[in-house]
Scaffold this active site. Structure first.
Site, PDB file in Angstrom:
ATOM      1  N   ALA A 152       0.834  -1.195   0.000  1.00 40.21           N
ATOM      2  CA  ALA A 152       0.000   0.000   0.000  1.00 40.21           C
ATOM      3  C   ALA A 152       0.869   1.244   0.000  1.00 40.21           C
ATOM      4  CB  ALA A 152      -0.904   0.009   1.229  1.00 40.21           C
ATOM      5  N   CYS A 153       0.464   2.224  -0.800  1.00 43.10           N
ATOM      6  CA  CYS A 153       1.174   3.501  -0.794  1.00 43.10           C
ATOM      7  C   CYS A 153       0.156   4.623  -0.886  1.00 43.10           C
ATOM      8  CB  CYS A 153       2.222   3.587  -1.893  1.00 43.10           C
ATOM      9  SG  CYS A 153       1.547   3.731  -3.532  1.00 43.10           S
ATOM     10  N   ASP A 154       0.639   5.819  -1.003  1.00 46.90           N
ATOM     11  CA  ASP A 154      -0.263   6.963  -0.947  1.00 46.90           C
ATOM     12  C   ASP A 154      -1.232   6.984  -2.112  1.00 46.90           C
ATOM     13  OD1 ASP A 154      -1.147   9.084   0.546  1.00 46.90           O
ATOM     14  OD2 ASP A 154       0.173  10.525  -0.413  1.00 46.90           O
TER      15      ASP A 154
END
Length: 102
Positions: free
Chosen positions: A15-17
């Site tokens: 997961a990232c921004d």
């Protein structure tokens, strides 16, 4: 602290921004490393972590958001996208079927 055994990880989410860029690169690397294990590796924005994720890997700065979006899921925060010891521990636990403390 929670513990999950590598044998119980079937879906790993990076997961990232925004769900693009560096998370795509890390997800691609993990797919190659975990290819023979049968573990599905996906990348997604931190606000869209799927409910069926067994473990979530995200940058340390996003860990609090990941925990609020996916309460109860093991979250593995890391500092650097390539070669981080936290990510290495996840890969090793999956490949060897050992416990992962998160």
């Amino acid at each position: 602290m929670a513990t999950i055994n590598g044998k119980d990880i079937h879906k790993l989410v990076v997961a990232c921004d925004a769900g693009m860029g560096s998370s795509v690169m890390l997800a691609s690397t993990l797919r190659k490393q975990l290819g023979k294990t049968g573990v599905t590796v996906e990348h997604t924005p931190v606000n869209s972590i799927p409910a069926d994720a067994d473990v979530v890997v995200c940058h340390n700065g996003l860990a609090a958001r990941a925990r609020s979006v996916a309460p109860g899921k093991p979250i593995v925060p890391f500092q650097i996208f390539l070669g981080d010891p936290a990510v290495t521990r996840v890969v090793k636990a999956i490949q060897q079927g050992t416990d992962l403390d998160v």
